[in-house]
Enzyme design. Structure first.
Site, short mmCIF file in Angstrom:
data_model
loop_
_atom_site.label_atom_id
_atom_site.label_comp_id
_atom_site.label_asym_id
_atom_site.label_seq_id
_atom_site.Cartn_x
_atom_site.Cartn_y
_atom_site.Cartn_z
N ARG A 126 0.82 -1.22 0.00
CA ARG A 126 0.00 0.00 0.00
C ARG A 126 0.85 1.25 0.00
O ARG A 126 0.41 2.31 -0.47
CB ARG A 126 -1.00 -0.05 1.16
CG ARG A 126 -2.05 -1.14 0.95
CD ARG A 126 -3.01 -1.26 2.12
NE ARG A 126 -2.41 -1.74 3.33
CZ ARG A 126 -2.18 -3.03 3.62
NH1 ARG A 126 -2.53 -3.98 2.78
NH2 ARG A 126 -1.62 -3.38 4.76
N GLU B 166 3.13 -7.20 13.62
CA GLU B 166 2.01 -7.36 14.55
C GLU B 166 1.44 -8.77 14.39
O GLU B 166 0.99 -9.38 15.34
CB GLU B 166 0.95 -6.30 14.25
CG GLU B 166 -0.16 -6.20 15.27
CD GLU B 166 -1.27 -5.25 14.84
OE1 GLU B 166 -1.22 -4.72 13.72
OE2 GLU B 166 -2.21 -5.08 15.63
#
Ligand code: AMP
Length: 181
Positions: free
Chosen positions: A67, A104
């Site tokens: 992105r 994460e």
């Protein structure tokens, strides 16, 4: 926070969708596709990032796969500089520097061509979300290993409940929006 910064934060907040349990149970994925898909908002966000740093403060933009590529290409086009992709392992065809780090959710390796920032170029690094900071820290490391200097780091959204900013202590972190759970 200035009025312009507050307006940009509101714009980002208005164009993000929370997707619970993606890609793993317990993770709330911040889907910024609605922001990318809204031409007016996308332009304001790109202009906001450029205005924050100043057009003269960087020589090239590096986008983090995938992105970050969208943001980097738009900033590069808007300012007339070049764009360098920081890619996942195994995608770049020539000699690379590589850094592995914890995410994460999981583990990852990023790479950049060894000659990507020849001549000490000032590099603006961009991505959509700052979470634990591993991706951004690895990228800033790669920029420097490949001969660049870090001019700044911008993300659309920072997850303020994760230690990304602490992990990047001493680095110039700019987030258009900081969110709590
Ligand atoms: P981190 O290395 O933990 O800061 O993770 C940042 C990278 O993973 C960015 O490239 C993000 O696109 C992606 N990412 C991590 N957590 C999320 C999330 N909750 N929502 C969307 N993207 C995320």
């Amino acid at each position: 926070m200035s009025e312009i910064d507050a307006a940009l934060a509101d714009l980002v907040a208005s164009r993000v969708l929370d997707v619970p349990d993606f890609p793993k149970p317990g993770i709330v994925f911040k889907d910024l596709m609605p922001l990318f898909a809204d031409g007016d908002v996308f332009r304001q966000v790109i202009d906001g990032i450029v205005a924050y740093h100043g057009r003269e403060s960087f020589d090239v933009v590096a986008g983090i796969e995938a992105r970050g590529f969208v943001l980097a290409a738009a900033i590069a086009y808007a300012t007339g500089v070049g764009v360098v992709p920081v890619r996942k392992a195994g995608k770049l065809p020539r000699a690379t520097h590589a850094v592995s780090y914890d995410l994460e959710y999981g583990q990852a390796t990023l790479e950049v061509h060894t000659d990507a920032f020849a001549g000490g170029q000032r590099v603006l690094v961009v991505d959509d979300v700052l979470a634990t900071g591993g991706t951004a820290a690895a990228t800033l490391d790669l920029v420097e290993r490949a001969g660049g200097t870090v001019a700044g780091l911008s993300v659309l959204m920072e997850l303020g409940f994760l230690p990304g900013r602490e992990r990047l202590a001493g680095r110039p972190v700019h987030a258009l929006l900081t969110v709590q759970p």
